[in-house]
Design an enzyme around this catalytic site. Structure first.
Site, PDB file in Angstrom:
ATOM      1  N   CYS A   1       0.761  -1.167  -0.162  1.00  0.00           N
ATOM      2  CA  CYS A   1       0.026   0.232   0.031  1.00  0.00           C
ATOM      3  C   CYS A   1       0.771   1.251  -0.112  1.00  0.00           C
ATOM      4  O   CYS A   1       1.987   1.365  -0.245  1.00  0.00           O
ATOM      5  CB  CYS A   1      -0.962  -0.020   1.244  1.00  0.00           C
TER       6      CYS A   1
ATOM      7  N   ASP B   1      -1.952  -9.659   7.544  1.00  0.00           N
ATOM      8  CA  ASP B   1      -0.839  -9.748   8.181  1.00  0.00           C
ATOM      9  C   ASP B   1      -0.299  -8.551   9.036  1.00  0.00           C
ATOM     10  O   ASP B   1       0.324  -8.363   9.756  1.00  0.00           O
ATOM     11  CB  ASP B   1       0.317 -10.051   7.098  1.00  0.00           C
TER      12      ASP B   1
ATOM     13  N   ILE C   1      11.428  -8.402 -20.234  1.00  0.00           N
ATOM     14  CA  ILE C   1      11.612  -7.521 -21.073  1.00  0.00           C
ATOM     15  C   ILE C   1      12.640  -7.687 -22.055  1.00  0.00           C
ATOM     16  O   ILE C   1      13.756  -8.027 -21.755  1.00  0.00           O
ATOM     17  CB  ILE C   1      12.266  -6.179 -20.090  1.00  0.00           C
TER      18      ILE C   1
END
EC number: 6.3.5.4
Length: 671
Positions: free
Chosen positions: A2, A104, A301
């Site tokens: 977050c 968690d 990539i």
């Protein structure tokens, strides 16, 4: 995973503004598009906010942060992942703890209430940053994980302390100053930063493995920094001799890496893997596939340059594991077209457009609805994979070799390192007296950047240049290093320690990691940076990390059964995007950006650079009289010049609090 933010005002009666808290969350919506929350602790002057990316406990309401403890004493905002949390929850539940979520994150409050912060930190395994306010003690703790995988910034305003996951989060607060420091500008131009610093005046990072404690006393806030973990290699005299049992270390590395991977497969959403042509990401994919016994999605990539493209080997590994392989092919136009947006996310300059490539890859990961990937970052740091480590081992750790063997080493080093001269390796030997005093030599990893100082100093605007004419960037960095962690260590250990404290945290985990991954709401989990694995890796003797001229020997042997033959035998190739000078189209894209951000008008308006020197730098780059390795160095310097001008545009010229408020309004995020 977050984004977090918070305010701790000096006066308890000064209640933080609710909409400012929401705006701080909104400007990092990319870190947490699945919801937001804020909590104000009444009569404390303290409040936190949070933007949520739901990976564990997907319930939008139940998992919403910030969390307040049942007794109302603790306030928590957490970014990252704690592994092995189910076992810890079970232990705490047996002791009478009551959990309100399946997250968690909640374990922190219960551990802290029972054991205090020092003991709590010993339990925490993973990548994390969090703010924790203790009302009874009237203090706040800002905590960052051991390697600095997750970012955490803070500043002291006239009203109090403001913190957040990104610089722009702090800048969304109207009291936070937004201006470059001259030292910060200097370090942006030479790539390597002073640990704990940023480009901006008065804005700091919580160093990896540290806690910043903010305590209110008599209406004033006191800040205190404390280290709880460090990279601690054994004393050189403690290593076993050449007759050591290799098999024990090979098995130990295999066991600890497998455990680290298995922990990082924990999620309530699908988990994929980044895959290049190196043994690091290939090992992670192989162990992930073996652990899940299902097809794992792998993301690669590909560059339009045979010298830099690793897709053939990555494809061989994907086929061997039965992975579903997604290849993103990039050409010259793609990288600089997205340079400006990437700098908005990295919040620091970048010397190579690999950061842009990683940004574009995370975009594609997001588009196929993946939120989590495992990555190979950290392997080179633990097992001595970079060209700089081989060079330092040769120069400082193999003094006993006969001349014939040293000549063979030297020839091989020159051959293998030609692509990196001017960027990852210095064009010529550079000596920093401060580093030599601190650790006996100047590590090869910092030489290319410190050697740019003579190029960077004239680029600084004349009215600022006097401020740093006597400034020694090498000394500023060396002064932050813990002498106790260097004293008595093997030269290779000293070199790795410096890289981990500078390049890993300031570059690889920033513009090559979290910032460009979370730009597209994608969580990267570097299994090699599990601290249990790292602490074991520190005990591996140097001659098993680099054996002969084979880097990462012990890891290579530990993963031998998983790797295709070509990869097992392949030497380390540092993953980079092709520099601008290698492609006329790419160089034209640089020139186009320069017309906007390095024009005379733009340079003079920002007041950061000397326009005459900017012109001379471009003229030198376009000259036929400079060597290839000098062009590589100039490519990096030009990227940095563009970077500081773009940073000024994003965060100084632009009114960030207004942008944050507009973003909150667009999202419908209202207090």
């Amino acid at each position: 995973m977050c984004g977090i933010a918070g305010i701790f005002n000096q006066r308890t009666e000064q209640t933080p503004d609710a909409q400012t808290l929401v705006n701080m969350a909104a400007i990092m919506h990319h870190r947490g598009p699945d919801g937001y929350g804020f909590k104000i602790m009444e009569d404390t002057g303290v409040a936190f906010s949070h933007a949520r990316l739901s990976i564990i406990d997907l319930n939008e309401v139940r998992g919403r942060q910030p969390f307040i403890s049942d007794d109302g004493n603790l306030l928590l905002a957490h970014n990252g992942e704690f592994y092995d949390f189910k076992r810890i929850r079970a232990d705490l539940t047996a002791q009478g703890a009551r959990f309100r979520t399946k997250s968690d994150s909640e374990i922190v409050m219960h551990l802290y209430a029972r054991e205090g912060l020092e003991e709590t930190l010993k339990h925490l395994r993973g990548e994390f940053a969090f703010g924790l306010y203790d009302k009874s003690e009237d203090c706040m703790y800002l905590v960052r994980d051991r390697f600095g995988i997750k970012p955490l910034y803070y500043t002291h305003t006239p009203d109090g302390v403001v913190f957040g996951s990104e610089l722009k989060v702090l800048f969304a607060h109207p009291s936070v100053k937004r201006e470059f420091s001259t030292e910060g500008l200097y370090h942006q131009l030479i790539q390597v930063m002073v640990p704990g610093s940023t480009a901006f005046d008065g804005i700091y990072q919580v160093p990896p493995g540290h806690v910043v404690k903010v305590k209110r006393r008599n209406g004033q806030l006191e800040l205190e920094e404390h280290k709880y973990w460090d990279v601690d290699f054994p004393q050189e005299s403690e290593y076993p001799g050449d007759d050591v049992d290799e098999a024990t270390y090979i098995e130990g590395v295999r066991k600890h890496l497998l455990e680290a991977v298995q922990h990082r497969l924990t999620a309530d959403v699908p988990v994929g893997c980044y895959l290049s042509g190196g043994i690091d990401s290939c090992a992670i994919l192989g162990l992930s596939a073996a652990s899940t016994q299902t097809s794992v999605k792998a993301f690669t990539i590909g560059f339009d340059s045979d010298e830099y493209d690793e897709t053939p080997i990555a494809s061989e590994m994907a086929e061997a594991t039965g992975a579903e392989h997604h290849i993103m092919r990039l050409n010259a136009d793609d990288l600089y077209d997205h340079f400006v947006k990437t700098i908005w996310h990295t919040e620091r300059t970048i010397y190579n457009t690999l950061g842009v490539a990683k940004y574009l890859m995370s975009q594609q990961v997001n588009e196929v609805n993946y939120k989590v990937v495992l990555t190979g970052e950290g392997s080179d740091e633990l097992f001595a994979g970079y060209p700089a480590f081989r060079k330092d081992m040769f120069l400082h750790g193999l003094d006993h070799l006969p001349d014939s063997e040293r000549a063979a080493w030297q020839e091989l080093l020159e051959k293998n390192n030609r692509l990196f001269k001017g960027a990852m390796l210095a064009r010529e030997e550079h000596v920093s007296p401060a580093f030599n005093t601190k650790m006996g030599f100047t590590p090869s990893c910092v030489q290319p950047w410190l050697s740019c100082a003579s190029v960077a100093l004239p680029l600084i605007a004349e009215h600022r240049r006097d401020e740093v004419k006597d400034y020694d960037p090498g000394k500023a960095i060396a002064d932050t290093l813990d002498e106790d962690m260097l004293k008595g260590r093997h030269p290779l250990d000293r070199a790795q320690y410096v890289w981990i404290k500078t390049m890993l945290e300031g570059q690889i985990l920033t513009w090559g990691g979290d910032r460009v991954d979370m730009a597209n709401s994608m969580e990267a989990r570097p299994a090699f940076l599990d601290h249990h694995l790292a602490e074991y890796a520190f005990t591996v003797p140097p001659h098993l990390r680099i054996k002969g001229n084979k880097e990462k020997y012990v890891l290579r042997e530990a993963m031998k059964g998983l790797l295709p033959e070509t990869l097992y035998k392949r030497e380390k190739f540092a993953f980079m995007a092709p520099p601008a000078h290698t492609d006329p189209k790419k160089w034209q894209a640089v020139v186009k950006l320069a017309e906007q951000f390095l024009s005379k008008e733009a340079v003079e308006e920002a007041g950061l650079l000397d326009y005459a020197e900017v012109e001379r730098t471009f003229a030198k780059h376009e000259s036929d009289d400079v060597s290839i390795d000098e062009k590589v160095q100039l490519d990096a310097v030009i990227n940095h010049m563009l970077g500081v001008q773009i940073l000024h545009h994003h965060f100084v010229k632009t009114d960030v609090p207004v942008v944050a408020a507009q973003r909150a309004k667009e999202l419908g995020w209202l207090a």
